[in-house]
Enzyme design. Sequence first.
Site, mmCIF file in Angstrom:
data_model
loop_
_atom_site.group_PDB
_atom_site.id
_atom_site.type_symbol
_atom_site.label_atom_id
_atom_site.label_comp_id
_atom_site.label_asym_id
_atom_site.label_seq_id
_atom_site.Cartn_x
_atom_site.Cartn_y
_atom_site.Cartn_z
ATOM 1 N N THR A 43 0.804 -1.226 0.000
ATOM 2 C CA THR A 43 0.000 0.000 0.000
ATOM 3 C C THR A 43 0.838 1.278 0.000
ATOM 4 O O THR A 43 0.309 2.360 0.225
ATOM 5 C CB THR A 43 -0.912 0.006 1.249
ATOM 6 N N GLU A 44 2.123 1.152 -0.262
ATOM 7 C CA GLU A 44 3.017 2.306 -0.145
ATOM 8 C C GLU A 44 2.577 3.494 -0.998
ATOM 9 O O GLU A 44 2.702 4.656 -0.578
ATOM 10 C CB GLU A 44 4.444 1.895 -0.529
#
Length: 257
Positions: free
Chosen positions: A133-134
Amino acid sequence: MKFVKFELKDRVGYVILNRPEKRNALNAEFVEELKTTFRNAEKDTSVKVIVIKANGDAFCAGADLGYLKTLQTNSYEENLADSTALMELFQLIYSLKKVVIAQVEGHAIAGGCGLATVCDFVFAVPEVKFGYTEVKIGFIPAIVSLFLLRKIGEAKSKELLLSGHLIDSSVAHKFGLVNYISPLVEIDEKVFIFAQKLCLENSSQSMEMTKKLISNAQHLSISDGLKLAAAENAKARETEDCKKGIAAFLNKEKIKW
């Protein structure tokens, strides 16, 4: 250790993430403890197979965001040193001489998903979510991308890394990120039985050499890769485990590994 526990059961070493109040989020100290634990387990002759699991509701929520915030005042060199430590952890697990199994009973997000990615096998319960999810917080899934590309290919890697979407275990299994799905009440036993089969039925030398060959052959041309494979084939024939295994097979004896 402050954040990591280690337990041993019948030649299976359990590396246990133990920061449940922070969803096992990683900071510099946590990463160093994991590196030390894996290095010790690799050297420990009483350990043949390693399982990484976690206490608490999450497997690992990735980087500790509070810790990341403190890094924003760092110089480039300081941030490079910090990211290199995580790189070293992922590379260590990926190239470890012993088989590493991830037992994922809670969500594995961002760097936590990276931890599972670099393991040789992944067991997961149906309810958990996986995701890199960066990109949703303006960050990038840099280090894990190299390992994910090797594991599932470019198309699926782009789908996960660029979207930041969370996927459940069944989708992760279809993508090749998860090997086995097991209900929560059964996963401990399933992982242990699988690890025990590796301990009892497989040669340590053979598994180590096979892991190394898989890692090293992927960047080579077909010609160079086959030369490497032939050389490793020849080396394997000279090992004590190979001599023992062939002798036992010819004598119709059960091999004790």
